[in-house]
Design an enzyme around this catalytic site. Structure first.
Site, PDB file in Angstrom:
ATOM      1  N   GLY A  40      -9.251 -21.428 -20.578  1.00  0.00           N
ATOM      2  CA  GLY A  40     -10.087 -21.669 -21.757  1.00  0.00           C
ATOM      3  C   GLY A  40     -11.373 -22.391 -21.414  1.00  0.00           C
ATOM      4  CB  CYS A  43     -15.567 -23.100 -24.731  1.00  0.00           C
ATOM      5  SG  CYS A  43     -15.637 -22.611 -26.465  1.00  0.00           S
ATOM      6  CG  ASP A 310     -22.556 -22.257 -20.351  1.00  0.00           C
ATOM      7  OD1 ASP A 310     -23.016 -21.489 -21.220  1.00  0.00           O
ATOM      8  OD2 ASP A 310     -21.873 -23.264 -20.626  1.00  0.00           O
ATOM      9  CG  HIS A 443     -22.691 -15.277 -59.398  1.00  0.00           C
ATOM     10  ND1 HIS A 443     -23.598 -16.268 -59.096  1.00  0.00           N
ATOM     11  CD2 HIS A 443     -22.130 -15.622 -60.592  1.00  0.00           C
ATOM     12  CE1 HIS A 443     -23.604 -17.165 -60.072  1.00  0.00           C
ATOM     13  NE2 HIS A 443     -22.717 -16.802 -60.989  1.00  0.00           N
TER      14      HIS A 443
END
Length: 464
Positions: A40, A43, A310, A443
């Site tokens: 994992g 993160c 990354d 709505h």
């Protein structure tokens, strides 16, 4: 013993690596994952997930303090920091163990240890039992990144923390300094400030959340200050003097250095890629400022070697890493792969209020030469927001005036991290203003503000 052979070896089991491995296995490729710490990655274990668990606790605490606003009574409200942290660590552990289940389900071999690449197509893993040699035609680097530490501002785990220390704190800070106001810094500032820490944020750039649209940053700053945070922009921490139970920070602002005392400092000044010890230079991989240089398909230029997440550079986001993992697996399997478009990756910050965005800021769109139309809609004009007691916020949309293309969307307020995906899908489908204006939004929902912002860009706003 002969080296074990695979079609794909993934180094690193974070949100990029484990997703790449699962997709590769789904496509019939014999796959192995090498991980040196936790399945994992950062993160699930020390980043995205445990921080959201902490922030949820502070959010509930904040709501409890506002009980009277909702016609409710709540007395002697407090918190148990150890219990808050325990819950956060439990959530991380649950998800990490879930990754192990997914590896078994997809018949992916997992080797725990430190990997290096001694030669093309070869991986050497130092494990508790010795060295294990593996081979594969395709190797995916997904080693992630770690906190950047500046000289003199290094973390010690006691007075000066990184994000890891802040996730499992040795104490509740009374007077906190947060260095850096990107997503990591401002999330921890928001968490500890909500729980009562006197919080100061120092940002070297001219505004907090500097990657966001300037209007959104300004709105967020106003909210932070209202909550009691002290924000110092165009400022720099030059030195930290560590004493017994206190830190004296030398902060340069406006050409002058002022000294302020804190009991805790969190350093959140960016990240550096985990490129060391892999043997990348010997392989001929180009590394630029701790990140592997790749093309749009995450290819490193060395045949059969890819880099995702990354380690491959900005944006440093888990969902970007996961998409790159899928793309690379499909590329290896000979499928039609879809490269990641950085400008279509949403960024989310889970502070109070939340911030979310996708695409170009207003300034960037102008810089690129677009003639634009800009729409805005405030939370105070939305019935659901008022009913929720969350009437502070805004939605901003930016369109190409010539084509109607949605260039960017920027939001600040309650639950905007859940709303932004509507605009992400819109950009992916190359939606125009006409498509969005002709869409019926339910709505009462917060999503109606997304519609109204589009209408406002074209002079058709209804509820403002």
């Amino acid at each position: 013993m002969a080296a074990q052979s695979y079609d794909v070896i993934v180094i690193g089991a974070g949100p990029g690596g484990y997703v790449a491995a699962i997709r590769a296995a789904q496509l019939g490729l014999k796959t192995c994952v090498v991980e040196r710490e936790h399945l994992g990655g950062i993160c699930l274990n020390w980043g995205c997930i445990p921080t959201k668990a902490l922030l949820r606790s502070s959010e509930v605490f904040h709501l409890m303090e506002r009980a009277k606003d909702f016609g409710l009574k709540a007395e002697n409200i407090g918190y148990d920091l150890d219990a808050v942290v325990k819950r956060s660590r439990g959530v991380a552990k649950q998800l990490s163990s879930g990754i192990g289940h997914l590896m078994k389900k997809n018949k992916i071999d997992v080797v725990m240890g430190e990997a290096s690449i001694p030669a093309k197509g070869k991986v050497s893993v130092k494990t508790d039992k010795g060295t294990q040699d593996l081979t594969a035609k395709n190797i995916v680097l997904a080693t992630g990144a770690r906190a950047r530490e500046l000289p003199g501002l290094e973390a010690d785990g006691d007075l000066v923390w990184t994000y890891k220390h802040a996730l499992d704190p040795v104490r509740m800070p009374k007077k906190l300094l947060v260095i850096g106001s990107g997503a990591i810094g401002i999330e921890f500032a928001s968490f500890y400030n909500t729980l009562g820490a006197e919080t100061t944020v120092v940002e070297v750039m001219d505004r907090v959340l500097p990657v966001e649209d300037a209007e959104i940053s300004a709105f967020a700053k106003k909210a932070f200050v209202k909550q009691g945070m002290k924000i110092m922009e165009k400022a720099m921490v030059k030195q930290l003097d560590r004493g017994k139970g206190k830190v004296t920070a030398h902060i340069e602002v406006g050409g002058k250095v002022e000294k302020q005392e804190f009991d805790t400092v969190i350093s959140a000044v960016g990240i550096v890629g985990n490129v060391e010890g892999l043997g990348l230079e010997e392989l001929g991989v180009k590394v630029d400022r701790t990140h592997v240089v790749t093309d749009e398909y995450c290819r490193t230029g060395v045949d059969g070697l890819y880099a995702i997440g990354d380690i491959a550079g900005a944006p440093w986001l888990a969902h970007k890493a996961s998409h790159e993992g899928v793309m690379v697996a499909e590329l290896i399997a000979g499928k039609h792969a879809h490269p990641v478009k950085p400008e279509s990756i949403a960024g989310c910050t889970y502070c109070q209020p939340q911030v979310a965005s996708v695409g170009y800021t207003e300034a960037k769109a102008k810089e690129l030469g677009y003639e634009i139309k800009v729409g805005r809609f405030p939370f105070i004009g939305n019935g659901k927001a008022i009913a929720l007691g969350e009437a502070e916020g805004m939605v901003k949309t930016i369109f190409d005036a010539k084509t109607g293309e949605l260039l960017g969307a920027h939001m600040v307020g309650a639950e905007v991290t859940e709303l932004i995906q509507g605009y992400v899908v819109g950009r992916q489908l190359e939606t125009t203003e006409e498509d969005l204006m002709n869409t019926v939004f339910p709505h009462p929902t917060l999503s109606e503000m997304m519609h109204e912002s589009v209408l406002d860009a074209y002079g058709r706003v209804i509820h403002m």
